[in-house]
Design a protein around this motif. Structure first.
Motif, PDB file in Angstrom:
ATOM      1  N   ARG A 167      44.432  24.016   5.304  1.00 54.87           N
ATOM      2  CA  ARG A 167      44.926  23.040   6.294  1.00 54.87           C
ATOM      3  C   ARG A 167      45.955  22.110   5.664  1.00 54.87           C
ATOM      4  O   ARG A 167      46.971  21.774   6.279  1.00 54.87           O
ATOM      5  CB  ARG A 167      43.743  22.250   6.838  1.00 54.87           C
ATOM      6  CG  ARG A 167      44.084  21.367   7.990  1.00 54.87           C
ATOM      7  CD  ARG A 167      42.824  20.803   8.611  1.00 54.87           C
ATOM      8  NE  ARG A 167      43.173  19.739   9.521  1.00 54.87           N
ATOM      9  CZ  ARG A 167      42.339  18.831   9.974  1.00 54.87           C
ATOM     10  NH1 ARG A 167      41.072  18.857   9.592  1.00 54.87           N
ATOM     11  NH2 ARG A 167      42.722  17.911  10.793  1.00 54.87           N
ATOM     12  N   ALA A 212      53.544  22.132   5.040  1.00 55.12           N
ATOM     13  CA  ALA A 212      54.640  22.928   5.616  1.00 55.12           C
ATOM     14  C   ALA A 212      55.182  22.240   6.867  1.00 55.12           C
ATOM     15  O   ALA A 212      56.401  22.176   7.073  1.00 55.12           O
ATOM     16  CB  ALA A 212      54.160  24.340   5.943  1.00 55.12           C
ATOM     17  N   SER A 213      54.285  21.689   7.678  1.00 56.25           N
ATOM     18  CA  SER A 213      54.720  20.987   8.888  1.00 56.25           C
ATOM     19  C   SER A 213      55.520  19.741   8.531  1.00 56.25           C
ATOM     20  O   SER A 213      56.547  19.441   9.141  1.00 56.25           O
ATOM     21  CB  SER A 213      53.513  20.584   9.741  1.00 56.25           C
ATOM     22  OG  SER A 213      52.856  21.721  10.248  1.00 56.25           O
ATOM     23  N   GLN A 241      58.888  20.822   7.365  1.00 52.84           N
ATOM     24  CA  GLN A 241      59.701  21.219   8.525  1.00 52.84           C
ATOM     25  C   GLN A 241      60.185  19.976   9.277  1.00 52.84           C
ATOM     26  O   GLN A 241      61.342  19.897   9.674  1.00 52.84           O
ATOM     27  CB  GLN A 241      58.889  22.122   9.446  1.00 52.84           C
ATOM     28  CG  GLN A 241      59.669  22.627  10.642  1.00 52.84           C
ATOM     29  CD  GLN A 241      58.827  23.508  11.560  1.00 52.84           C
ATOM     30  OE1 GLN A 241      57.654  23.745  11.285  1.00 52.84           O
ATOM     31  NE2 GLN A 241      59.425  23.978  12.632  1.00 52.84           N
ATOM     32  N   LEU A 242      59.289  19.004   9.460  1.00 52.28           N
ATOM     33  CA  LEU A 242      59.679  17.765  10.146  1.00 52.28           C
ATOM     34  C   LEU A 242      60.747  17.001   9.360  1.00 52.28           C
ATOM     35  O   LEU A 242      61.676  16.443   9.939  1.00 52.28           O
ATOM     36  CB  LEU A 242      58.451  16.878  10.383  1.00 52.28           C
ATOM     37  CG  LEU A 242      57.469  17.367  11.442  1.00 52.28           C
ATOM     38  CD1 LEU A 242      56.228  16.493  11.443  1.00 52.28           C
ATOM     39  CD2 LEU A 242      58.121  17.379  12.811  1.00 52.28           C
ATOM     40  N   GLU A 246      63.970  18.772   9.958  1.00 50.02           N
ATOM     41  CA  GLU A 246      64.473  18.450  11.296  1.00 50.02           C
ATOM     42  C   GLU A 246      65.016  17.031  11.346  1.00 50.02           C
ATOM     43  O   GLU A 246      66.047  16.769  11.967  1.00 50.02           O
ATOM     44  CB  GLU A 246      63.363  18.640  12.333  1.00 50.02           C
ATOM     45  CG  GLU A 246      63.007  20.094  12.595  1.00 50.02           C
ATOM     46  CD  GLU A 246      61.830  20.253  13.551  1.00 50.02           C
ATOM     47  OE1 GLU A 246      61.427  19.249  14.184  1.00 50.02           O
ATOM     48  OE2 GLU A 246      61.313  21.376  13.669  1.00 50.02           O
ATOM     49  N   GLN A 286      49.204  23.923   5.393  1.00 49.03           N
ATOM     50  CA  GLN A 286      49.859  23.974   6.707  1.00 49.03           C
ATOM     51  C   GLN A 286      50.483  22.615   7.049  1.00 49.03           C
ATOM     52  O   GLN A 286      51.603  22.550   7.556  1.00 49.03           O
ATOM     53  CB  GLN A 286      48.855  24.380   7.792  1.00 49.03           C
ATOM     54  CG  GLN A 286      48.429  25.820   7.738  1.00 49.03           C
ATOM     55  CD  GLN A 286      47.314  26.128   8.754  1.00 49.03           C
ATOM     56  OE1 GLN A 286      46.735  25.220   9.334  1.00 49.03           O
ATOM     57  NE2 GLN A 286      47.027  27.410   8.941  1.00 49.03           N
ATOM     58  N   GLN A 287      49.740  21.547   6.751  1.00 53.12           N
ATOM     59  CA  GLN A 287      50.269  20.212   7.038  1.00 53.12           C
ATOM     60  C   GLN A 287      51.488  19.915   6.165  1.00 53.12           C
ATOM     61  O   GLN A 287      52.459  19.319   6.635  1.00 53.12           O
ATOM     62  CB  GLN A 287      49.181  19.158   6.843  1.00 53.12           C
ATOM     63  CG  GLN A 287      48.138  19.176   7.942  1.00 53.12           C
ATOM     64  CD  GLN A 287      47.029  18.159   7.707  1.00 53.12           C
ATOM     65  OE1 GLN A 287      46.893  17.608   6.617  1.00 53.12           O
ATOM     66  NE2 GLN A 287      46.223  17.929   8.738  1.00 53.12           N
TER      67      GLN A 287
END
Length: 127
Positions: free
Chosen positions: A25, A31-32, A35-36, A39, A28-29
């Motif tokens: 988890r 990676a998020s 990504q954020l 962006e 994944q966080q």
């Protein structure tokens, strides 16, 4: 002790599973979050580009407004000159009209005097 050992081994496996799930988890966080961040970086770059375009467009608008003001000033000056020339033209046309009337009057007087002169010459010739 065996039972306790098995119990603790089972608990250790459960904790290891929870740990693995939490690590997954977390990955994944991460990676998020990455990504954020990407962006956000793109959005900031787009924002900066739009700001630069806006500044450029404002500069162009100011330049065009300056040119427009100059053209309006020139147009006003040309309108004043045109009005002055129109006034002069009207005056010249009035003077020309007066001169034409005077010319017609003088031609009429000359014609009348020529007729009188011809009459006098004719009378003198008869006498």
């Amino acid at each position: 002790l065996q039972k306790e050992l098995l119990k603790y081994k089972q608990e250790a496996r459960n904790l290891q599973g929870i740990k693995d799930a939490l690590q997954q988890r977390l990955i994944q966080q991460d990676a998020s979050v990455l990504q954020l961040k990407q962006e956000l970086l793109r959005a900031n770059m787009d924002k900066e580009e739009l700001h630069n375009q806006n500044v450029d467009l404002q500069r162009k608008v100011e330049e065009r407004n300056r040119l427009l003001a100059e053209y309006k000033k020139e147009l006003g000056q040309k309108d004043r000159h045109l009005q002055q020339h129109q006034t002069k033209l009207d005056e010249i046309l009035r003077q020309l009209s007066e001169a034409s009337c005077q010319q017609v009057d003088l031609e009429r007087k000359v014609g009348h005097k020529e007729a009188l002169l011809a009459h006098c010459v004719k009378r003198e010739a008869e006498e």
